[in-house]
Design a protein around this motif. Structure first.
Motif, mmCIF file in Angstrom:
data_model
loop_
_atom_site.group_PDB
_atom_site.id
_atom_site.type_symbol
_atom_site.label_atom_id
_atom_site.label_comp_id
_atom_site.label_asym_id
_atom_site.label_seq_id
_atom_site.Cartn_x
_atom_site.Cartn_y
_atom_site.Cartn_z
ATOM 1 N N ILE A 271 0.884 -1.171 0.000
ATOM 2 C CA ILE A 271 0.000 0.000 0.000
ATOM 3 C C ILE A 271 0.920 1.219 0.000
ATOM 4 O O ILE A 271 1.777 1.350 0.879
ATOM 5 C CB ILE A 271 -0.921 0.024 1.246
ATOM 6 N N SER A 272 0.762 2.096 -0.985
ATOM 7 C CA SER A 272 1.681 3.229 -1.090
ATOM 8 C C SER A 272 0.961 4.482 -1.571
ATOM 9 O O SER A 272 -0.227 4.446 -1.863
ATOM 10 C CB SER A 272 2.823 2.865 -2.042
ATOM 11 N N GLY A 273 1.689 5.601 -1.666
ATOM 12 C CA GLY A 273 1.083 6.896 -2.002
ATOM 13 C C GLY A 273 0.793 7.651 -0.715
ATOM 14 O O GLY A 273 0.832 7.072 0.386
ATOM 15 N N GLU A 289 -1.542 -9.596 8.627
ATOM 16 C CA GLU A 289 -0.306 -10.395 8.743
ATOM 17 C C GLU A 289 -0.589 -11.634 9.596
ATOM 18 O O GLU A 289 0.028 -12.673 9.401
ATOM 19 C CB GLU A 289 0.822 -9.563 9.337
ATOM 20 N N ASN A 290 -1.560 -11.508 10.520
ATOM 21 C CA ASN A 290 -1.934 -12.666 11.361
ATOM 22 C C ASN A 290 -2.616 -13.755 10.551
ATOM 23 O O ASN A 290 -2.760 -14.882 11.005
ATOM 24 C CB ASN A 290 -2.881 -12.231 12.482
ATOM 25 N N GLU A 291 -3.085 -13.403 9.358
ATOM 26 C CA GLU A 291 -3.769 -14.402 8.528
ATOM 27 C C GLU A 291 -2.882 -14.887 7.390
ATOM 28 O O GLU A 291 -3.366 -15.387 6.374
ATOM 29 C CB GLU A 291 -5.057 -13.794 7.960
ATOM 30 N N GLY A 292 -1.576 -14.675 7.525
ATOM 31 C CA GLY A 292 -0.644 -15.214 6.541
ATOM 32 C C GLY A 292 -0.332 -14.285 5.366
ATOM 33 O O GLY A 292 0.351 -14.679 4.422
ATOM 34 N N PHE A 293 -0.815 -13.052 5.434
ATOM 35 C CA PHE A 293 -0.475 -12.097 4.366
ATOM 36 C C PHE A 293 0.795 -11.345 4.729
ATOM 37 O O PHE A 293 1.070 -11.131 5.919
ATOM 38 C CB PHE A 293 -1.615 -11.083 4.165
ATOM 39 N N LYS A 294 1.541 -10.922 3.698
ATOM 40 C CA LYS A 294 2.717 -10.073 3.951
ATOM 41 C C LYS A 294 2.328 -8.673 3.480
ATOM 42 O O LYS A 294 1.949 -8.481 2.314
ATOM 43 C CB LYS A 294 3.910 -10.631 3.148
ATOM 44 N N ILE A 295 2.356 -7.731 4.409
ATOM 45 C CA ILE A 295 1.910 -6.372 4.085
ATOM 46 C C ILE A 295 3.121 -5.437 4.000
ATOM 47 O O ILE A 295 3.948 -5.411 4.917
ATOM 48 C CB ILE A 295 0.928 -5.842 5.166
ATOM 49 N N TYR A 296 3.223 -4.686 2.910
ATOM 50 C CA TYR A 296 4.338 -3.746 2.723
ATOM 51 C C TYR A 296 3.823 -2.309 2.672
ATOM 52 O O TYR A 296 2.860 -2.018 1.947
ATOM 53 C CB TYR A 296 5.068 -4.013 1.407
ATOM 54 N N PHE A 297 4.481 -1.450 3.420
ATOM 55 C CA PHE A 297 4.235 -0.006 3.324
ATOM 56 C C PHE A 297 5.572 0.675 3.056
ATOM 57 O O PHE A 297 6.605 0.199 3.546
ATOM 58 C CB PHE A 297 3.711 0.541 4.656
ATOM 59 N N PRO A 298 5.569 1.820 2.369
ATOM 60 C CA PRO A 298 6.830 2.552 2.253
ATOM 61 C C PRO A 298 7.186 3.170 3.596
ATOM 62 O O PRO A 298 6.305 3.338 4.454
ATOM 63 C CB PRO A 298 6.504 3.677 1.254
ATOM 64 N N LYS A 299 8.453 3.514 3.785
ATOM 65 C CA LYS A 299 8.822 4.321 4.954
ATOM 66 C C LYS A 299 8.052 5.632 4.846
ATOM 67 O O LYS A 299 7.729 6.058 3.725
ATOM 68 C CB LYS A 299 10.317 4.646 4.908
#
Ligand code: KG4
Ligand code: ZN
Length: 342
Positions: A271-273, A289-299
């Protein structure tokens, strides 16, 4: 391999120096002038960028500890964006490439937001879903490989950030509205009122945010609420309205993205912007993330418009044979009359 990148697609003027995927500096000059207008005035933005561009580039070089001599590539945002603003950064970069006879790499602004969650990494693992949420765009992509993506859904009217900005304006806050609403909402009751978000029948992954903005407006009118009085009184009702509106927008973004993730069997989500700075949005996504997903955010410094994401995307292009195949002009000189190869 040192690369200089420039971003000037909207009201920011930004320059970054990177060394092999890693930002050494990322200078972002934002404009305060638009605050009083409640939105961006394109002519004022580009004039300001013209005044600042060389100062920002100089600062990026200085704080990275490099000099002009070290720069081996230059990249700049090509579009989409405000044309006057784009021209400032783009022409600066092309002229720089011509003067130094180095390759110029034009970068798509949305692509640079897509990859901003991975800045610093030499390799990215695919596939992932990318939700780009900014003041100008709300787009959900399925990214299959470097520079290979499919649009699953997009907003049919206002972008999510635009809705934050417009509701903030209704409530009497200055531009940009997202950060203020985020802060106000942190002390409010998000279940105070249900502001409805339209569902799109044709494509379940499309978004619509103009209705929720209008429902805030009607709510204020119907209940004869004057936000100026609430601000003066420091009335908590304003916090509740912000929290309820924020919940409506965030729930729609999260629900649609996660339903796409399930439909396409994708376990990685980025998720970005600018709106990806939002604390509730981060909180709600990270729960998965608790359901096995890998979530990425920018710094945080890479969420709103910045040149580091432009430079990083340029490195990915340099490394990606596919990107070169699709755009053979990348390494051509800025103007053909210069003999680049010699
Ligand atoms: O990515 P960006 O800098 O510019 C565009 O490419 O549009 O995003 C700016 C948008 C603005 O609409 C601003 O209100 C929103 O990002 N924003 C936020 C937050 N911080 C910035 N929206 C919600 N919550 C935030 N914390
Ligand atoms: Zn942007």
């Amino acid at each position: 391999m040192i690369l200089l990148s420039i971003e000037s697609s909207c009201d920011e003027t930004s320059a970054s120096v990177l060394n092999d995927f890693l930002p050494l500096s990322n200078i972002i000059s934002s404009q305060l002038i638009h605050k009083e207008f409640g939105g961006i005035i394109p002519e004022l933005a580009s004039r300001d960028q013209l005044r600042k561009i060389d100062i920002v580039v100089e600062e990026a070089l200085k704080s990275s500890g490099t000099t002009i001599k070290d720069i081996k590539y230059i990249a700049a945002t090509q579009g989409p964006g405000l044309i006057g603003s784009l021209l400032v950064g783009y022409n600066f970069a092309r002229s720089f490439a011509v003067a130094k006879q180095i390759p110029f790499i034009p970068i798509n602004h949305i692509e640079s937001h897509i990859y901003s969650s991975f800045i610093g990494r030499k390799e990215i693992s695919f596939p992932f879903l990318s939700l780009v949420v900014s003041g100008g765009h709300t787009i959900l992509f399925l990214v299959k490989d470097y520079f290979e993506h499919k649009i699953l859904g997009t907003t049919l009217d206002d972008a999510a950030g635009e809705a934050f900005d417009k509701v903030a304006k209704l409530l009497g806050f200055a531009y940009p509205g997202g950060p203020v609403i985020d802060k106000m909402a942190s002390e409010g009751n998000e279940n105070y009122h249900r502001f409805p978000v339209s569902n799109i029948d044709d494509n379940p992954f499309d978004f619509s945010f103009s209705g929720v903005k209008t429902s805030v407006l009607y709510y204020l009118k119907k209940n004869s609420i004057d936000p100026q009085i609430l601000i003066k009184q420091k009335n908590k009702l304003l916090n509740d309205i912000c929290a309820s509106f924020q919940k409506a927008v965030v729930d729609s973004l999260v629900r649609k993205t996660m339903s796409a993730a399930n439909k396409f069997g994708v376990k990685q989500i980025s998720i970005s912007g600018g709106v990806s700075m939002n604390s509730k949005l981060r909180y709600e996504f990270i729960k998965f993330e608790n359901e096995g997903f890998k979530i990425y955010f920018p710094k945080y410094e890479h969420t709103t418009d910045n040149a580091a994401m432009v430079g990083y995307t340029a490195y990915l292009k340099i490394n990606s044979a596919k990107a070169f195949e699709s755009d053979k002009s990348l390494f051509s000189p800025a103007f053909p009359r210069f003999d680049y190869d010699s």
